[in-house]
Design a protein around this motif. Structure first.
Motif, short mmCIF file in Angstrom:
data_model
loop_
_atom_site.label_atom_id
_atom_site.label_comp_id
_atom_site.label_asym_id
_atom_site.label_seq_id
_atom_site.Cartn_x
_atom_site.Cartn_y
_atom_site.Cartn_z
N GLY A 47 0.82 -1.21 0.00
CA GLY A 47 0.00 0.00 0.00
C GLY A 47 0.85 1.26 0.00
N LEU A 48 2.03 1.18 0.61
CA LEU A 48 2.94 2.33 0.60
C LEU A 48 3.41 2.64 -0.82
N ALA A 49 3.68 1.61 -1.59
CA ALA A 49 4.12 1.81 -2.97
C ALA A 49 3.02 2.45 -3.80
N THR A 50 1.79 1.97 -3.62
CA THR A 50 0.66 2.54 -4.36
C THR A 50 0.44 3.99 -3.95
N GLY A 51 0.49 4.28 -2.66
CA GLY A 51 0.31 5.65 -2.18
C GLY A 51 1.40 6.57 -2.68
N VAL A 91 5.68 20.66 -3.74
CA VAL A 91 6.89 20.19 -3.05
C VAL A 91 6.52 19.27 -1.89
N LEU A 92 5.45 19.60 -1.16
CA LEU A 92 5.01 18.72 -0.08
C LEU A 92 4.55 17.36 -0.62
N LEU A 93 3.78 17.37 -1.69
CA LEU A 93 3.33 16.11 -2.29
C LEU A 93 4.51 15.31 -2.84
N GLY A 94 5.40 15.99 -3.55
CA GLY A 94 6.56 15.29 -4.13
C GLY A 94 7.51 14.76 -3.08
N GLY A 95 7.76 15.55 -2.05
CA GLY A 95 8.63 15.09 -0.97
C GLY A 95 8.01 13.92 -0.23
N GLY A 96 6.71 13.99 0.00
CA GLY A 96 6.02 12.88 0.64
C GLY A 96 6.05 11.63 -0.22
N ALA A 97 5.86 11.80 -1.52
CA ALA A 97 5.91 10.65 -2.44
C ALA A 97 7.29 10.00 -2.43
N MET A 98 8.34 10.82 -2.39
CA MET A 98 9.69 10.25 -2.37
C MET A 98 9.97 9.54 -1.04
N ALA A 99 9.54 10.12 0.06
CA ALA A 99 9.78 9.49 1.36
C ALA A 99 9.00 8.19 1.49
N VAL A 100 7.74 8.20 1.10
CA VAL A 100 6.93 6.99 1.19
C VAL A 100 7.42 5.94 0.19
N ALA A 104 8.57 2.26 1.13
CA ALA A 104 7.96 1.09 0.48
C ALA A 104 9.04 0.17 -0.09
N MET A 105 10.09 0.74 -0.65
CA MET A 105 11.17 -0.08 -1.19
C MET A 105 11.86 -0.87 -0.07
N TRP A 122 7.62 -3.16 -6.35
CA TRP A 122 8.87 -2.40 -6.47
C TRP A 122 8.75 -1.34 -7.58
N GLY A 123 8.11 -1.68 -8.68
CA GLY A 123 7.96 -0.73 -9.78
C GLY A 123 7.09 0.46 -9.40
N GLN A 124 6.05 0.21 -8.62
CA GLN A 124 5.21 1.31 -8.16
C GLN A 124 5.98 2.24 -7.23
N ALA A 125 6.80 1.67 -6.36
CA ALA A 125 7.61 2.49 -5.46
C ALA A 125 8.61 3.33 -6.25
N MET A 126 9.23 2.72 -7.27
CA MET A 126 10.16 3.48 -8.11
C MET A 126 9.43 4.58 -8.88
N ALA A 127 8.22 4.29 -9.36
CA ALA A 127 7.44 5.30 -10.06
C ALA A 127 7.08 6.45 -9.12
#
Length: 152
Positions: A47-51, A91-100, A104-105, A122-127
């Motif tokens: 779920g972390l990767a999807t989020g 920036v908040l969304l992007g930073g959160g996406a990178m942290a999550v 997830a990875m 793994w691919g969703q987390a990389m995306a």
């Protein structure tokens, strides 16, 4: 026939036809004729990767709003303010996406050991990592562009 007042043990029922569960192994219980069945569990998408992927895509979409509002409002003088507000959100969304996505990875890499659930995605987390970073980059560049256009 009963065994000490209880019905005789029976074999476990066969697995359903659709394959929802399958026994991975049967460990005998010492001193009895019973066994402990270990069920094979299918891997689960993290779920972390999807989020992370959803937040990264949202970051790109908001960064495009930074570009649109920054260029549209540059002649009226409000473009920099609106672009700045949307840049903060991107920036908040992007930073959160990178942290999550990074979390997830780690979750996916550590899963699947003996007795633990195995996560995939793994691919969703990389995306999520890539989209989050791209969203932050586009937002910052678009803000700089809108401020440059507004000043001149």
């Amino acid at each position: 026939m009963t065994y000490s007042g209880y019905p005789a043990p029976q074999a476990p029922p066969p697995p359903p036809e659709d394959g929802r569960w399958q026994p991975a192994r049967v460990d005998p219980v010492p001193g009895t004729e019973y066994g402990l069945v270990q069920i094979q569990v299918r891997p689960v998408v993290s779920g972390l990767a999807t989020g992370s992927m959803i937040a990264g895509i949202g970051s790109i979409l908001v960064s495009l709003l930074v570009l649109c509002f920054g260029s549209a409002g540059s002649s009226a003088g409000w473009g920099g303010w609106v672009a700045g507000a949307f840049t903060v959100l991107a920036v908040l969304l992007g930073g959160g996406a990178m942290a999550v996505g990074y979390t997830a990875m780690r979750q996916i890499r550590r899963s699947g050991r003996e007795g633990k659930l195995r996560f995939v995605g793994w691919g969703q987390a990389m995306a999520g990592l890539a989209c989050g970073g791209t969203g932050v980059g586009i937002a910052v560049l678009a803000l700089g562009f809108s401020l440059l256009v507004q000043v001149s």
